[in-house]
Scaffold this active site. Structure first.
Site, mmCIF file in Angstrom:
data_model
loop_
_atom_site.group_PDB
_atom_site.id
_atom_site.type_symbol
_atom_site.label_atom_id
_atom_site.label_comp_id
_atom_site.label_asym_id
_atom_site.label_seq_id
_atom_site.Cartn_x
_atom_site.Cartn_y
_atom_site.Cartn_z
ATOM 1 N N TYR A 86 44.137 30.037 30.184
ATOM 2 C CA TYR A 86 43.747 31.066 31.151
ATOM 3 C C TYR A 86 43.882 30.560 32.603
ATOM 4 C CZ TYR A 86 42.090 35.451 32.789
ATOM 5 O OH TYR A 86 42.056 36.662 33.431
ATOM 6 N N ALA A 107 50.607 53.274 38.184
ATOM 7 C CA ALA A 107 49.992 52.901 39.473
ATOM 8 C C ALA A 107 50.899 52.012 40.309
ATOM 9 C CB ALA A 107 48.669 52.174 39.227
ATOM 10 N N LYS A 135 46.009 35.173 38.951
ATOM 11 C CA LYS A 135 44.676 35.404 39.526
ATOM 12 C C LYS A 135 44.511 34.627 40.844
ATOM 13 C CE LYS A 135 43.035 38.244 36.420
ATOM 14 N NZ LYS A 135 42.937 39.664 36.785
ATOM 15 N N THR A 166 39.182 52.524 31.269
ATOM 16 C CA THR A 166 38.561 51.690 30.229
ATOM 17 C C THR A 166 37.972 50.441 30.893
ATOM 18 O OG1 THR A 166 40.691 50.591 29.853
ATOM 19 C CG2 THR A 166 40.148 52.373 28.343
ATOM 20 N N GLY A 167 37.210 49.690 30.126
ATOM 21 C CA GLY A 167 36.765 48.360 30.534
ATOM 22 C C GLY A 167 36.060 48.319 31.882
ATOM 23 N N TYR A 168 36.423 47.298 32.673
ATOM 24 C CA TYR A 168 35.763 47.091 33.956
ATOM 25 C C TYR A 168 36.037 48.225 34.950
ATOM 26 C CZ TYR A 168 33.824 42.483 33.080
ATOM 27 O OH TYR A 168 33.043 41.454 32.609
HETATM 28 P P1 NAD Z 1 41.419 47.315 30.294
HETATM 29 O O1 NAD Z 1 42.608 47.110 29.422
HETATM 30 O O2 NAD Z 1 40.174 47.807 29.666
HETATM 31 O O3 NAD Z 1 41.779 48.321 31.515
HETATM 32 C C1 NAD Z 1 43.014 48.364 32.139
HETATM 33 C C2 NAD Z 1 43.138 49.615 32.973
HETATM 34 O O4 NAD Z 1 44.420 49.576 33.655
HETATM 35 C C3 NAD Z 1 43.125 50.943 32.194
HETATM 36 O O5 NAD Z 1 42.467 51.934 32.952
HETATM 37 C C4 NAD Z 1 44.614 51.295 32.083
HETATM 38 O O6 NAD Z 1 44.887 52.682 31.912
HETATM 39 C C5 NAD Z 1 45.083 50.824 33.450
HETATM 40 N N1 NAD Z 1 46.530 50.593 33.550
HETATM 41 C C6 NAD Z 1 47.279 49.667 32.893
HETATM 42 N N2 NAD Z 1 48.570 49.751 33.308
HETATM 43 C C7 NAD Z 1 48.627 50.727 34.241
HETATM 44 C C8 NAD Z 1 49.655 51.276 35.056
HETATM 45 N N3 NAD Z 1 50.907 50.815 35.026
HETATM 46 N N4 NAD Z 1 49.337 52.297 35.891
HETATM 47 C C9 NAD Z 1 48.076 52.795 35.961
HETATM 48 N N5 NAD Z 1 47.055 52.284 35.237
HETATM 49 C C10 NAD Z 1 47.329 51.272 34.388
HETATM 50 O O7 NAD Z 1 41.195 45.915 31.024
HETATM 51 P P2 NAD Z 1 39.925 45.147 31.615
HETATM 52 O O8 NAD Z 1 39.603 44.036 30.709
HETATM 53 O O9 NAD Z 1 38.868 46.072 32.065
HETATM 54 O O10 NAD Z 1 40.625 44.446 32.889
HETATM 55 C C11 NAD Z 1 40.516 44.956 34.210
HETATM 56 C C12 NAD Z 1 40.545 43.775 35.168
HETATM 57 O O11 NAD Z 1 39.400 42.939 34.935
HETATM 58 C C13 NAD Z 1 41.780 42.865 34.994
HETATM 59 O O12 NAD Z 1 42.196 42.411 36.250
HETATM 60 C C14 NAD Z 1 41.224 41.715 34.184
HETATM 61 O O13 NAD Z 1 41.968 40.517 34.338
HETATM 62 C C15 NAD Z 1 39.836 41.606 34.785
HETATM 63 N N6 NAD Z 1 38.852 40.848 33.966
HETATM 64 C C16 NAD Z 1 38.686 41.118 32.645
HETATM 65 C C17 NAD Z 1 37.779 40.347 31.906
HETATM 66 C C18 NAD Z 1 37.566 40.593 30.435
HETATM 67 O O14 NAD Z 1 37.011 39.722 29.759
HETATM 68 N N7 NAD Z 1 37.938 41.733 29.893
HETATM 69 C C19 NAD Z 1 37.017 39.349 32.532
HETATM 70 C C20 NAD Z 1 37.183 39.135 33.895
HETATM 71 C C21 NAD Z 1 38.125 39.879 34.616
#
Ligand code: NAD
Length: 395
Positions: A236, A113, A245, A52-54
């Site tokens: 944050y 993970a 972070k 999901t996400g990033y």
């Molecule tokens: P998200 O919730 O969309 O994705 C999280 C991912 O981690 C998923 O694929 C999930 O299955 C996986 N995951 C969680 N726990 C797990 C585990 N124990 N084992 C294996 N996989 C696991 O989150 P996101 O917002 O895409 O965040 C990803 C990164 O980007 C984070 O480090 C977050 O801090 C950073 N980030 C997010 C934003 C934002 O606004 N969303 C902005 C900047 C940075």
């Protein structure tokens, strides 16, 4: 087969739509295909947190923009015959199906993970199928982590440090702007948040991959961070999550000390609606205002556009903005002083009555639903849909 509708509880949606998730993934792939092919693309990419996400975007971009073989690791819930699984499960099915159509290697692992076992399984597969990887993306967002050696489980918290923080927040369920007041974290909570969201496990991964000889010479690795505007710093950047972070920056130094300059990097990304960010107090209101301003300015991006820019400019042409500590700043458009000044003005004015006028709350809600495959044009939400489907490589 069930008809799947959204069931929202606070900041999570407990259902997800398989066909909607597939449509989301396909739209991201189409975006990447519409962009110029990547220069100097990584060819064998491991993405930790790829569903999901990033992290999902970080798997799609090298695959469809550079022809990369990808291995993805995530923690998602498969569906049953009567109940849908989690969105990341269906996203990963769609990703693998599209990769297969394009003739691209893709394998996925569902599980923890943070465990030694997951690292061992992934290493085995790299050895057997790819030999080595040349890029490792670390994109986990998790509320807890079990230490693989001690067996102790740590939970992360979203709290300020030192003093109480009071500010506006958005109750996304009720479309209400309210005040939130959060007490500071204690020392244990700070340390536990660093344990979960800091760099320790990222380093464990890289060390394990290196010891197994499955990292190519000149490999690259990236983890994601966020900084944002000063009004959110207490919760944050200067709070528990920001402390975790900062630990990523120390991990970059350690990794580069071992593997050479420019091997590891932190990319500071834009605030976007994801499952992880919707749980953070204050941030959804900021995101709703930010979206309004950036959409009007014409430079709004989602995860896929952000990560396309990261791969194209940082890993490709080397032209991305970096800061004084060497982090890549693909949050540069968000942090543009002109954008921030407008958001700041709106922040002072926004309340429940003018929420929809001053902010893009409708856009926020649409995007939140889309994370779970709802509200997507062309998807028949009245039709029954198979929910007990498997990720092809997992079975
Ligand atoms: P998200 O919730 O969309 O994705 C999280 C991912 O981690 C998923 O694929 C999930 O299955 C996986 N995951 C969680 N726990 C797990 C585990 N124990 N084992 C294996 N996989 C696991 O989150 P996101 O917002 O895409 O965040 C990803 C990164 O980007 C984070 O480090 C977050 O801090 C950073 N980030 C997010 C934003 C934002 O606004 N969303 C902005 C900047 C940075």
């Amino acid at each position: 087969m069930p008809v799947v509708t959204p069931k929202i509880r606070g900041f999570i949606c407990t259902t997800s739509h398989p066909a909607g998730c597939a449509a989301n993934v396909k739209a991201q792939i189409e975006y990447v295909k519409s962009q110029p092919a990547l220069e100097n693309p990584a060819k064998k990419v491991l993405v930790i947190g790829s569903s999901t996400g990033y992290g999902l975007a970080s798997r799609i971009v090298p695959a469809f923009g550079g022809g990369a073989s990808t291995i993805g690791v995530f923690f998602e819930k498969p569906g049953s015959e009567t109940r849908p699984g989690s969105a990341g499960w269906y996203n990963s099915i769609a990703f693998e199906e599209e990769a297969a159509k394009a003739g691209l290697y893709a394998k996925s692992f569902n599980g923890d993970a943070f465990s030694h076992d997951m690292k061992a399984k992934v290493i085995e597969t790299i050895k057997e199928d790819l030999g080595q990887v040349d890029m490792v993306v670390y994109s986990l967002a998790s509320p807890r982590r079990t230490d693989p050696d001690s067996g102790e489980t740590f939970s992360s918290v979203l709290k300020p440090i030192g003093e109480n923080y009071t500010n506006k927040t958005l109750n996304t369920d009720k479309a209400e702007v309210a005040e939130v007041s959060i007490d500071p974290a204690n020392e244990d909570e700070i340390a536990h948040t660093v344990k979960v969201m800091g760099g320790e496990d990222w380093k464990y991964w890289i060390d394990a991959l290196s010891e197994a000889g499955v990292l190519a010479d000149g490999f690259k690795t990236v983890a994601y961070s966020y900084i944002g505007p000063e009004m959110t710093w207490p919760i944050y950047t200067n709070g528990t999550i920001g402390t975790a972070k900062k630990d990523l920056d120390a991990t970059v130094e350690a990794l580069n000390g071992t593997f050479g300059d420019n091997t590891a990097v932190v990319s500071v990304n834009k605030a976007l609606v994801t499952q992880a960010s919707s749980a953070i107090p204050v941030v959804p209101l900021y995101i709703s205002l930010l979206y309004k301003v950036m959409k009007e300015k014409g430079n709004h991006e989602g995860c896929i556009e952000q990560i396309q820019r990261l791969y194209a400019t940082h890993f490709g042409t080397g032209t991305a903005t970096t800061d004084e500590v060497g982090r890549v700043r693909i949050d540069d458009w968000e942090m543009d002083p002109e954008i921030q000044a407008i958001v700041d003005g709106l922040w002072n004015e926004v309340n429940t009555d003018n929420l929809r006028e001053l902010s893009d709350f409708d856009g926020y809600q649409d995007e939140f639903l889309r994370l779970f495959g709802f509200g997507i044009e062309g998807v028949d939400y009245d039709a029954e849909v198979a929910t007990d489907v498997a990720v092809p490589s997992i079975g």
